[in-house]
Design a protein around this motif. Structure first.
Motif, PDB file in Angstrom:
ATOM      1  N   ALA A 170      -0.955 -16.087  20.540  1.00 11.40           N
ATOM      2  CA  ALA A 170      -2.186 -15.467  20.036  1.00 11.40           C
ATOM      3  C   ALA A 170      -1.923 -14.038  19.560  1.00 11.40           C
ATOM      4  N   VAL A 171      -1.163 -13.280  20.337  1.00 13.79           N
ATOM      5  CA  VAL A 171      -0.846 -11.897  19.966  1.00 13.79           C
ATOM      6  C   VAL A 171       0.031 -11.874  18.717  1.00 13.79           C
ATOM      7  N   GLU A 172       0.991 -12.774  18.639  1.00 13.42           N
ATOM      8  CA  GLU A 172       1.867 -12.855  17.472  1.00 13.42           C
ATOM      9  C   GLU A 172       1.045 -13.145  16.218  1.00 13.42           C
ATOM     10  N   GLU A 173       0.180 -14.128  16.284  1.00 14.40           N
ATOM     11  CA  GLU A 173      -0.638 -14.479  15.118  1.00 14.40           C
ATOM     12  C   GLU A 173      -1.513 -13.302  14.684  1.00 14.40           C
ATOM     13  N   THR A 207       4.995   5.933   2.744  1.00 17.45           N
ATOM     14  CA  THR A 207       5.356   5.934   1.334  1.00 17.45           C
ATOM     15  C   THR A 207       6.858   5.835   1.102  1.00 17.45           C
ATOM     16  N   SER A 208       7.638   6.031   2.140  1.00 20.51           N
ATOM     17  CA  SER A 208       9.092   5.987   1.995  1.00 20.51           C
ATOM     18  C   SER A 208       9.656   4.686   2.548  1.00 20.51           C
ATOM     19  N   ALA A 209      10.882   4.409   2.144  1.00 24.30           N
ATOM     20  CA  ALA A 209      11.571   3.234   2.680  1.00 24.30           C
ATOM     21  C   ALA A 209      11.752   3.364   4.189  1.00 24.30           C
ATOM     22  N   ALA A 210      12.152   4.539   4.654  1.00 28.73           N
ATOM     23  CA  ALA A 210      12.370   4.738   6.092  1.00 28.73           C
ATOM     24  C   ALA A 210      11.070   4.618   6.877  1.00 28.73           C
ATOM     25  N   GLY A 211       9.987   5.185   6.352  1.00 29.68           N
ATOM     26  CA  GLY A 211       8.693   5.089   7.025  1.00 29.68           C
ATOM     27  C   GLY A 211       8.190   3.659   7.089  1.00 29.68           C
ATOM     28  N   THR A 212       8.382   2.926   5.998  1.00 25.22           N
ATOM     29  CA  THR A 212       7.991   1.519   5.967  1.00 25.22           C
ATOM     30  C   THR A 212       8.832   0.714   6.952  1.00 25.22           C
ATOM     31  N   PHE A 213      10.144   0.941   6.946  1.00 18.81           N
ATOM     32  CA  PHE A 213      11.027   0.248   7.886  1.00 18.81           C
ATOM     33  C   PHE A 213      10.631   0.547   9.324  1.00 18.81           C
ATOM     34  N   ASP A 214      10.345   1.815   9.632  1.00 19.20           N
ATOM     35  CA  ASP A 214       9.944   2.187  10.991  1.00 19.20           C
ATOM     36  C   ASP A 214       8.733   1.370  11.441  1.00 19.20           C
ATOM     37  N   GLU A 215       7.783   1.184  10.554  1.00 22.10           N
ATOM     38  CA  GLU A 215       6.585   0.434  10.928  1.00 22.10           C
ATOM     39  C   GLU A 215       6.928  -1.038  11.166  1.00 22.10           C
ATOM     40  N   TYR A 216       7.730  -1.621  10.293  1.00 24.19           N
ATOM     41  CA  TYR A 216       8.195  -2.996  10.492  1.00 24.19           C
ATOM     42  C   TYR A 216       8.919  -3.113  11.840  1.00 24.19           C
ATOM     43  N   MET A 217       9.829  -2.190  12.094  1.00 26.11           N
ATOM     44  CA  MET A 217      10.654  -2.287  13.290  1.00 26.11           C
ATOM     45  C   MET A 217       9.822  -2.077  14.551  1.00 26.11           C
ATOM     46  N   GLN A 273       0.830  -1.200   0.000  1.00 22.18           N
ATOM     47  CA  GLN A 273       0.000   0.000   0.000  1.00 22.18           C
ATOM     48  C   GLN A 273       0.870   1.258   0.000  1.00 22.18           C
ATOM     49  N   GLU A 274       1.998   1.188  -0.698  1.00 23.81           N
ATOM     50  CA  GLU A 274       2.939   2.305  -0.691  1.00 23.81           C
ATOM     51  C   GLU A 274       2.349   3.584  -1.278  1.00 23.81           C
ATOM     52  N   ASN A 275       1.313   3.464  -2.056  1.00 23.63           N
ATOM     53  CA  ASN A 275       0.712   4.652  -2.651  1.00 23.63           C
ATOM     54  C   ASN A 275      -0.319   5.309  -1.745  1.00 23.63           C
ATOM     55  N   SER A 276      -0.557   4.727  -0.575  1.00 26.03           N
ATOM     56  CA  SER A 276      -1.435   5.386   0.377  1.00 26.03           C
ATOM     57  C   SER A 276      -0.696   6.589   0.948  1.00 26.03           C
ATOM     58  N   GLN A 277      -1.358   7.392   1.707  1.00 22.13           N
ATOM     59  CA  GLN A 277      -0.714   8.586   2.246  1.00 22.13           C
ATOM     60  C   GLN A 277       0.253   8.275   3.381  1.00 22.13           C
ATOM     61  N   LEU A 278       0.207   7.073   3.916  1.00 23.77           N
ATOM     62  CA  LEU A 278       1.091   6.698   5.011  1.00 23.77           C
ATOM     63  C   LEU A 278       2.178   5.749   4.519  1.00 23.77           C
ATOM     64  N   MET A 289      -0.676  -7.053  10.164  1.00 25.08           N
ATOM     65  CA  MET A 289       0.357  -6.343   9.409  1.00 25.08           C
ATOM     66  C   MET A 289       0.395  -6.776   7.943  1.00 25.08           C
ATOM     67  N   VAL A 290       0.297  -8.068   7.693  1.00 22.77           N
ATOM     68  CA  VAL A 290       0.433  -8.575   6.329  1.00 22.77           C
ATOM     69  C   VAL A 290      -0.864  -8.395   5.545  1.00 22.77           C
ATOM     70  N   GLN A 291      -1.958  -8.893   6.061  1.00 25.62           N
ATOM     71  CA  GLN A 291      -3.198  -8.934   5.294  1.00 25.62           C
ATOM     72  C   GLN A 291      -3.944  -7.611   5.288  1.00 25.62           C
ATOM     73  N   ARG A 292      -4.073  -6.986   6.426  1.00 20.32           N
ATOM     74  CA  ARG A 292      -4.877  -5.760   6.497  1.00 20.32           C
ATOM     75  C   ARG A 292      -4.073  -4.523   6.125  1.00 20.32           C
ATOM     76  N   ARG A 293      -2.827  -4.467   6.589  1.00 17.83           N
ATOM     77  CA  ARG A 293      -2.047  -3.250   6.417  1.00 17.83           C
ATOM     78  C   ARG A 293      -1.095  -3.286   5.231  1.00 17.83           C
ATOM     79  N   GLY A 294      -0.864  -4.464   4.656  1.00 23.28           N
ATOM     80  CA  GLY A 294      -0.066  -4.553   3.439  1.00 23.28           C
ATOM     81  C   GLY A 294       1.438  -4.589   3.617  1.00 23.28           C
ATOM     82  N   PHE A 295       1.918  -4.844   4.831  1.00 23.56           N
ATOM     83  CA  PHE A 295       3.356  -4.983   5.050  1.00 23.56           C
ATOM     84  C   PHE A 295       3.720  -6.444   4.779  1.00 23.56           C
ATOM     85  N   ILE A 296       3.898  -6.740   3.506  1.00 26.33           N
ATOM     86  CA  ILE A 296       3.853  -8.100   2.972  1.00 26.33           C
ATOM     87  C   ILE A 296       4.976  -9.019   3.431  1.00 26.33           C
ATOM     88  N   ARG A 297       6.025  -8.504   3.987  1.00 23.07           N
ATOM     89  CA  ARG A 297       7.128  -9.350   4.465  1.00 23.07           C
ATOM     90  C   ARG A 297       7.282  -9.306   5.985  1.00 23.07           C
TER      91      ARG A 297
END
Length: 128
Positions: free
Chosen positions: A77-80, A47-57, A40-45, A86-94
């Motif tokens: 349960a929390v991990e699942e 959009t950058s590599a650093a912003g995406t990394f921050d969310e992953y981290m 979902q990199e084209n969403s308003q949130l 993160m993957v399905q709803r938010r699009g952080f595919i890895r």
């Protein structure tokens, strides 16, 4: 566990963002193209590599905390829930493989400071 997740991640953004700035060049290289990490990199949130990394981290660090703090069945349960969100709803595919790699780095280093995990997780991301 899920309520704590919200508090933890909002507070943690203040820490992660600052540390990310010290590794910005490396993160930009490892997380480009952003579309390999964020469907979902084209969403308003995020959009950058650093912003995406921050969310992953941020969310990966939450799972490190949960793994050390919660009873095993609660952690699982929390991990699942977190990985699915993160993957399905938010699009952080890895995120699933990222979180597993971060957990391994953390365990192998015997509970290091979070900033000490950055070089290892960035190197891992470069190889993906």
């Amino acid at each position: 566990g899920l309520i704590a997740k919200l508090l933890f991640t909002e507070i943690d953004h203040n820490y992660v963002g600052g540390v990310t700035q010290n590794f910005r060049t490396e993160i930009e290289a490892a997380f480009t193209p952003v579309s390999d990490w964020n469907s979902q990199e084209n969403s308003q949130l995020y959009t950058s590599a650093a912003g995406t990394f921050d969310e992953y981290m941020t969310w990966g660090i939450f799972l490190l905390y949960a793994n050390e703090t919660y009873p095993q069945e609660v952690y699982e349960a929390v991990e699942e829930y977190t990985i699915n969100s993160m993957v399905q709803r938010r699009g952080f595919i890895r995120f699933d493989t990222f979180a597993n790699a971060l957990l391994k780095l953390y365990a192998d280093a015997e509970s290091p400071m979070i900033a000490e995990l950055y070089p290892g997780i960035i190197t891992w991301a470069e190889r993906q």
